[in-house]
Design a protein around this motif. Structure first.
Motif, PDB file in Angstrom:
ATOM      1  N   ARG A 192      -0.630  -6.494  -0.669  1.00 46.39           N
ATOM      2  CA  ARG A 192      -0.384  -6.968  -2.034  1.00 46.39           C
ATOM      3  C   ARG A 192      -1.214  -6.160  -3.013  1.00 46.39           C
ATOM      4  O   ARG A 192      -2.371  -5.875  -2.751  1.00 46.39           O
ATOM      5  N   PHE A 193      -0.593  -5.784  -4.130  1.00 47.58           N
ATOM      6  CA  PHE A 193      -1.340  -5.237  -5.266  1.00 47.58           C
ATOM      7  C   PHE A 193      -1.256  -6.300  -6.353  1.00 47.58           C
ATOM      8  O   PHE A 193      -0.185  -6.501  -6.920  1.00 47.58           O
ATOM      9  N   ASP A 194      -2.378  -6.956  -6.617  1.00 40.20           N
ATOM     10  CA  ASP A 194      -2.340  -8.142  -7.479  1.00 40.20           C
ATOM     11  C   ASP A 194      -1.282  -9.102  -6.940  1.00 40.20           C
ATOM     12  O   ASP A 194      -1.370  -9.535  -5.823  1.00 40.20           O
ATOM     13  N   ARG A 195      -0.251  -9.374  -7.746  1.00 41.49           N
ATOM     14  CA  ARG A 195       0.796 -10.285  -7.288  1.00 41.49           C
ATOM     15  C   ARG A 195       1.871  -9.555  -6.493  1.00 41.49           C
ATOM     16  O   ARG A 195       2.579 -10.137  -5.693  1.00 41.49           O
ATOM     17  N   PHE A 196       2.014  -8.262  -6.796  1.00 41.27           N
ATOM     18  CA  PHE A 196       3.133  -7.497  -6.259  1.00 41.27           C
ATOM     19  C   PHE A 196       2.970  -7.242  -4.754  1.00 41.27           C
ATOM     20  O   PHE A 196       1.937  -6.760  -4.304  1.00 41.27           O
ATOM     21  N   VAL A 197       4.000  -7.587  -3.996  1.00 37.93           N
ATOM     22  CA  VAL A 197       3.949  -7.370  -2.551  1.00 37.93           C
ATOM     23  C   VAL A 197       4.637  -6.047  -2.234  1.00 37.93           C
ATOM     24  O   VAL A 197       5.854  -5.928  -2.331  1.00 37.93           O
ATOM     25  N   PRO A 254      14.403   3.797   0.365  1.00 34.14           N
ATOM     26  CA  PRO A 254      14.483   4.302  -1.007  1.00 34.14           C
ATOM     27  C   PRO A 254      13.111   4.346  -1.657  1.00 34.14           C
ATOM     28  O   PRO A 254      12.143   3.781  -1.148  1.00 34.14           O
ATOM     29  N   SER A 255      13.032   5.016  -2.788  1.00 30.96           N
ATOM     30  CA  SER A 255      11.778   5.143  -3.519  1.00 30.96           C
ATOM     31  C   SER A 255      11.192   3.773  -3.853  1.00 30.96           C
ATOM     32  O   SER A 255      11.910   2.875  -4.261  1.00 30.96           O
ATOM     33  N   GLY A 256       9.892   3.635  -3.634  1.00 29.82           N
ATOM     34  CA  GLY A 256       9.220   2.393  -3.994  1.00 29.82           C
ATOM     35  C   GLY A 256       9.339   1.277  -2.977  1.00 29.82           C
ATOM     36  O   GLY A 256       8.905   0.157  -3.241  1.00 29.82           O
ATOM     37  N   CYS A 257       9.874   1.565  -1.788  1.00 34.14           N
ATOM     38  CA  CYS A 257      10.084   0.481  -0.828  1.00 34.14           C
ATOM     39  C   CYS A 257       8.834   0.195  -0.003  1.00 34.14           C
ATOM     40  O   CYS A 257       8.813  -0.722   0.802  1.00 34.14           O
ATOM     41  N   GLY A 258       7.781   1.000  -0.175  1.00 36.34           N
ATOM     42  CA  GLY A 258       6.533   0.714   0.522  1.00 36.34           C
ATOM     43  C   GLY A 258       6.216   1.650   1.679  1.00 36.34           C
ATOM     44  O   GLY A 258       5.335   1.363   2.489  1.00 36.34           O
ATOM     45  N   LYS A 259       6.894   2.776   1.754  1.00 33.16           N
ATOM     46  CA  LYS A 259       6.654   3.706   2.859  1.00 33.16           C
ATOM     47  C   LYS A 259       5.252   4.300   2.797  1.00 33.16           C
ATOM     48  O   LYS A 259       4.513   4.269   3.778  1.00 33.16           O
ATOM     49  N   THR A 260       4.901   4.847   1.625  1.00 30.52           N
ATOM     50  CA  THR A 260       3.584   5.467   1.490  1.00 30.52           C
ATOM     51  C   THR A 260       2.493   4.434   1.729  1.00 30.52           C
ATOM     52  O   THR A 260       1.488   4.713   2.395  1.00 30.52           O
ATOM     53  N   THR A 261       2.682   3.242   1.194  1.00 34.40           N
ATOM     54  CA  THR A 261       1.684   2.196   1.375  1.00 34.40           C
ATOM     55  C   THR A 261       1.487   1.892   2.856  1.00 34.40           C
ATOM     56  O   THR A 261       0.360   1.722   3.320  1.00 34.40           O
ATOM     57  N   THR A 262       2.586   1.823   3.600  1.00 40.47           N
ATOM     58  CA  THR A 262       2.484   1.581   5.040  1.00 40.47           C
ATOM     59  C   THR A 262       1.681   2.687   5.710  1.00 40.47           C
ATOM     60  O   THR A 262       0.769   2.431   6.513  1.00 40.47           O
ATOM     61  N   PHE A 302      -0.344  15.104   3.636  1.00 45.50           N
ATOM     62  CA  PHE A 302      -0.069  14.436   2.372  1.00 45.50           C
ATOM     63  C   PHE A 302       1.108  15.072   1.661  1.00 45.50           C
ATOM     64  O   PHE A 302       1.349  16.274   1.774  1.00 45.50           O
ATOM     65  N   GLN A 303       1.810  14.232   0.904  1.00 41.01           N
ATOM     66  CA  GLN A 303       2.954  14.728   0.148  1.00 41.01           C
ATOM     67  C   GLN A 303       2.540  15.831  -0.819  1.00 41.01           C
ATOM     68  O   GLN A 303       3.253  16.792  -1.024  1.00 41.01           O
ATOM     69  N   SER A 304       1.327  15.680  -1.378  1.00 44.62           N
ATOM     70  CA  SER A 304       0.833  16.685  -2.322  1.00 44.62           C
ATOM     71  C   SER A 304       0.054  17.789  -1.609  1.00 44.62           C
ATOM     72  O   SER A 304      -0.599  18.589  -2.250  1.00 44.62           O
ATOM     73  N   THR A 364      10.238   9.472   4.910  1.00 43.72           N
ATOM     74  CA  THR A 364      11.204  10.233   4.133  1.00 43.72           C
ATOM     75  C   THR A 364      12.174   9.284   3.448  1.00 43.72           C
ATOM     76  O   THR A 364      12.314   8.136   3.845  1.00 43.72           O
ATOM     77  N   HIS A 365      12.790   9.762   2.355  1.00 43.25           N
ATOM     78  CA  HIS A 365      13.895   8.965   1.850  1.00 43.25           C
ATOM     79  C   HIS A 365      15.220   9.703   2.024  1.00 43.25           C
ATOM     80  O   HIS A 365      16.231   9.335   1.455  1.00 43.25           O
ATOM     81  N   ASP A 366      15.172  10.759   2.845  1.00 47.55           N
ATOM     82  CA  ASP A 366      16.367  11.542   3.130  1.00 47.55           C
ATOM     83  C   ASP A 366      16.920  11.097   4.489  1.00 47.55           C
ATOM     84  O   ASP A 366      16.345  11.364   5.536  1.00 47.55           O
TER      85      ASP A 366
HETATM   86  N1  LIG Z   1      -2.349   1.219  -6.042  1.00 43.30           N
HETATM   87  C1  LIG Z   1      -1.258   0.510  -6.400  1.00 43.30           C
HETATM   88  N2  LIG Z   1      -1.343  -0.470  -7.331  1.00 43.30           N
HETATM   89  C2  LIG Z   1      -0.253  -1.181  -7.683  1.00 43.30           C
HETATM   90  N3  LIG Z   1       0.965  -1.009  -7.168  1.00 43.30           N
HETATM   91  C3  LIG Z   1       1.119  -0.057  -6.242  1.00 43.30           C
HETATM   92  C4  LIG Z   1       0.024   0.753  -5.809  1.00 43.30           C
HETATM   93  N4  LIG Z   1       0.479   1.627  -4.880  1.00 43.30           N
HETATM   94  C5  LIG Z   1       1.800   1.369  -4.748  1.00 43.30           C
HETATM   95  N5  LIG Z   1       2.185   0.359  -5.546  1.00 43.30           N
HETATM   96  C6  LIG Z   1       3.539  -0.187  -5.644  1.00 43.30           C
HETATM   97  O1  LIG Z   1       3.997  -0.485  -4.358  1.00 43.30           O
HETATM   98  C7  LIG Z   1       5.354  -0.125  -4.211  1.00 43.30           C
HETATM   99  C8  LIG Z   1       5.536   0.738  -3.009  1.00 43.30           C
HETATM  100  O2  LIG Z   1       4.902   1.969  -3.262  1.00 43.30           O
HETATM  101  P1  LIG Z   1       4.950   3.160  -2.222  1.00 43.30           P
HETATM  102  O3  LIG Z   1       4.135   4.261  -2.793  1.00 43.30           O
HETATM  103  O4  LIG Z   1       4.545   2.670  -0.877  1.00 43.30           O
HETATM  104  O5  LIG Z   1       6.476   3.540  -2.239  1.00 43.30           O
HETATM  105  P2  LIG Z   1       7.243   4.644  -1.395  1.00 43.30           P
HETATM  106  O6  LIG Z   1       8.176   3.919  -0.492  1.00 43.30           O
HETATM  107  O7  LIG Z   1       6.296   5.573  -0.774  1.00 43.30           O
HETATM  108  O8  LIG Z   1       8.099   5.347  -2.514  1.00 43.30           O
HETATM  109  P3  LIG Z   1       8.399   6.907  -2.752  1.00 43.30           P
HETATM  110  O9  LIG Z   1       9.550   7.251  -1.888  1.00 43.30           O
HETATM  111  O10 LIG Z   1       8.776   6.961  -4.200  1.00 43.30           O
HETATM  112  O11 LIG Z   1       7.158   7.678  -2.433  1.00 43.30           O
HETATM  113  C9  LIG Z   1       5.776   0.541  -5.516  1.00 43.30           C
HETATM  114  O12 LIG Z   1       6.553  -0.387  -6.250  1.00 43.30           O
HETATM  115  C10 LIG Z   1       4.496   0.829  -6.213  1.00 43.30           C
HETATM  116  O13 LIG Z   1       4.651   0.638  -7.594  1.00 43.30           O
END
Ligand SMILES: Nc1ncnc2c1ncn2[C@@H]1O[C@H](COP(=O)(O)OP(=O)(O)OP(=O)(O)O)[C@@H](O)[C@H]1O
Ligand SMILES: [Mg+2]
Lengths: 369, 305
Positions: free
Chosen positions: A17-22, A42-50, A86-88, A194-196
């Motif tokens: 969780r980031f604040d309220r956002f899961v 897809p973008s923003g689905c939480g892959k990088t976070t995982t 890293f992606q970058s 990946t999102h491809d």
């Molecule tokens: N440090 C953070 N603080 C608040 N929200 C975050 C933080 N890091 C990620 N998020 C949110 O968590 C969600 C998932 O982010 P994440 O980076 O895991 O996406 P992703 O699947 O890797 O997307 P992409 O394909 O665009 O890289 C996004 O909606 C993002 O806004």
């Protein structure tokens, strides 16, 4: 230091969780040792976070992570035998390529760092750049240096966060093959984000499809493609024709009768989820044929035909307005022209059946995000 | 081929724009730096006195006299400036880091605060330290109130023991001078550091920790080397003017803390020995240039790690 922990990587009920956002919602996954595992979504689905939680760069809000039974949830990133591309790229600009690659080995006091680093550079086919700086290399070369820098440590798990994202299509395809080769050569566990979908399908042994912080389905590429468990997966992995239908009778001889917009069809009984009558019948475009060679037949009018070389892609409008996509190999089989009335057909068992309560458009628009 | 001819003439015309842009600065440098330096050099080699005039006699002996008489003041200046520079770095680096990466929306406010002392005169700012460090000053009375006078005395004896104080008071000591220098030159350290640190890619620390570097090691092997341009800039901007500074020593020091700037000031304005003052100025300049050059060269090869 859980330095030599090897074995399967296991995420157990991980939530972030980031604040309220899961961002990651109660995800459980097992990545078998030595496999090439893709996290697709897809973008923003939480892959990088995982990925960051596996690397230790983010702490899970709940759940645990272990490698071969050794719990690593509370270990710092530098205590885990996990490395990231890293992606970058995140190459160190003040160090030359060899020092970049050797960074991890020297950090761990490996006396053999020089030979190993040179070997790693050879593995990614960059033997001659050892004394250059990262800024002197092209994007594709930097990407390979980042890969060598992670690989050289022979981690229990190697994480790759869209490492090919910045490359042009040709280099990308080339690197996909190379990555796959390197993975089977060194036999490490790869978790590739990946999102491809094409990239995931060509490279991975196992794919987990993520959507909005959850894992929608996990399996080998063929199973995901042939038996998607949700409309999201069906649309995200390739193209699908989803026909609104009702199951009209019970199974006999492995077949089940159904009706779509007043047309009788039969489907394979083992594909129908239990206790559900209102369904989507999904048929992949390449499973549909022009002509009446299949058991299930629908009539429609061709509205578009686009020739793509090996195949031709048709759009055929059904009497109820829906357009199905048919991909026909250019192998001498039937052709059609626009405005022509044609029959499209398929055989029972070539379809997949999904619960109609699911959104038919899930995962469709973001296909090429 | 009219086009080709036109292109050729355009190309041949001398491009005077860069020179025009350079001219004002160049003129300024010539009038206010090159000419004075030459006149200073010539002055240092002249003999005579203010009343009867000077003549250029190539009297190199002045340099020998200057060095043999005033080397302690020169050495002291370098030491005070060096210590003050070290202190500004120790204080300034965390400060610059905080402003750059941790201050959020307060960033601009904090930056203004860093340069806020510039809004009052150098002299007043330095005088303020008299009221802080004086025997009945802010620090003493505060410690008194807290019943910590013993700690103050302990610190004073410590300063006396290491040669930075008289042993019985804070003010009018090397310690006070170094405090003043540190305070006055802190912004010159913080600003270049800030400019550098703000541009650092913090993802590199994540990469370092992913590659088995603890936070301390990540700092040493990645962040610090990448900060070096800022560190070099800040130390030069601090060390060079601090070495030649004399106000801090005049106001906060004693006869035992005389710095080279004071000597030059006295020779020029009171003793009126112009050749000696000019020679001392030249020596100071050369010493600083040599030190700076060897420092920059070492910093460039990352030997400073
Ligand atoms: N440090 C953070 N603080 C608040 N929200 C975050 C933080 N890091 C990620 N998020 C949110 O968590 C969600 C998932 O982010 P994440 O980076 O895991 O996406 P992703 O699947 O890797 O997307 P992409 O394909 O665009 O890289 C996004 O909606 C993002 O806004
Ligand atoms: Mg991402």
């Amino acid at each position: 230091m859980a330095d030599h922990a090897t074995g399967d990587l296991r995420l157990s009920r991980i939530t972030k969780r980031f604040d309220r956002f899961v961002a990651v919602d109660d995800v459980s996954l097992t990545v078998p040792e030595g496999s090439f595992f893709a996290l697709l979504g897809p973008s923003g689905c939480g892959k990088t976070t995982t990925l960051r939680m596996i690397a230790g760069l983010d702490r899970p809000s709940a759940g645990s992570i272990d490698i071969g039974g050794t719990d690593i949830t509370d270990l710092k990133p530098y205590q885990r035998h996990v490395n990231t591309v890293f992606q970058s790229y995140a190459l160190f600009p003040h160090l030359d390529i060899l020092d970049n690659v050797a960074f991890g080995l020297r950090q761990r006091g490996d006396k053999d760092w020089k030979a190993k680093s040179q070997e790693a550079l050879a593995l990614v086919q960059l033997p001659d750049v050892a004394r250059k700086r990262p800024t002197q290399l092209s994007g594709g070369m930097q990407q390979r240096v980042a890969l060598a820098r992670a690989l050289v440590n022979r981690p229990a798990v190697l994480l790759l966060d869209e490492p090919l994202g910045a490359l042009d299509l040709k280099l990308r395809r080339q690197m996909q093959i190379e990555l796959k080769r390197i993975q089977s050569d060194v036999g490490l566990t790869f978790v590739h984000v990946t999102h491809d979908q094409e990239e995931a399908m060509t490279m991975a042994d196992t794919i987990a499809v993520m959507n909005a912080g959850k894992v929608e389905q996990r399996g080998d590429p063929a199973t995901l493609y042939e038996h998607p468990a949700s409309t999201f997966v069906a649309n995200f992995l390739g193209q699908s024709n989803l026909l609104e239908a009702r199951i009209t009778g019970s199974a006999s001889g492995g077949r089940m009768p159904a009706q779509t917009h007043g047309h009788d069809v039969v489907v394979a009984a083992d594909r129908v989820p239990d206790g559900i009558n209102d369904v989507w019948i999904g048929v992949r475009p390449e499973k549909l044929r022009l002509g009446d060679s299949g058991t299930n037949q629908l009539k429609g009018v061709v509205t578009d035909a686009s020739f793509t070389g090996v195949s031709t892609q048709y759009l055929v409008r059904m009497p109820w307005g829906f357009e199905v996509m048919v991909v026909q190999q250019n192998d001498g089989s039937a052709r059609a022209t626009v405005e022509e009335t044609v029959t499209v057909s398929w055989d029972p068992g070539q379809e997949f059946i999904l619960d109609q309560r699911q959104d038919e458009t899930a995962g469709a628009e973001i296909d090429d995000a | 081929m009219p086009d080709g001819v036109a292109a050729a003439t355009v190309r041949k015309r001398p491009n005077w724009v860069p020179y025009a842009l350079l001219a004002p600065g160049l003129l300024w440098l010539v009038v206010f730096f090159v000419l004075p330096t030459l006149s200073l050099a010539s002055q240092s080699l002249q003999t005579g006195d203010v009343y009867n005039g000077y003549s250029l006699t190539w009297h190199v002996q002045t340099y020998v006299d200057a060095l043999s008489t005033y080397w302690p003041q020169l050495l002291r200046s370098l030491m005070y400036a060096g210590l003050a520079t070290l202190l500004t770095l120790l204080l300034g680096y965390p400060l610059a880091w905080f402003v750059a990466h941790r201050s959020g929306r307060w960033k601009n406010v904090l930056l203004v605060l860093v340069i806020a002392p510039f809004y009052t005169s150098f002299l007043i700012r330095t005088l303020a330290w008299q009221t802080i460090l004086g025997d009945q000053g802010l620090l003493t009375s505060l410690l008194d109130r807290l019943h910590l006078t013993w700690a103050l005395h302990g610190f004073e004896s410590f300063l006396g023991a290491v040669g930075l104080g008289s042993g019985s008071q804070l003010l009018y000591s090397p310690f006070a001078v170094i405090c003043g220098l540190t305070y006055n030159f802190l912004p010159f350290m913080v600003l270049p550091l800030y400019a550098n640190i703000e541009r650092l890619d913090l993802r590199l620390t994540e990469a370092a920790s992913d590659l088995y570097a603890s936070p301390v090691q990540a700092f040493r092997r990645v962040i610090w080397p990448l900060s070096l341009p800022g560190v070099v800039g800040g130390t030069l901007l601090t060390f060079i003017p601090a070495t030649g500074d004399y106000i801090n020593s005049v106001l906060l020091g004693s006869a035992k803390t005389t710095m080279i700037g004071q000597v030059i000031d006295a020779q020029f304005l009171r003793v009126l020995d112009y050749p000696l003052a000019a020679a001392l100025s030249f020596i100071l300049m050369v010493v600083i240039i040599v030190l700076v050059m060897s420092y920059v060269r070492r910093a460039g090869t990352e030997e400073l790690l």
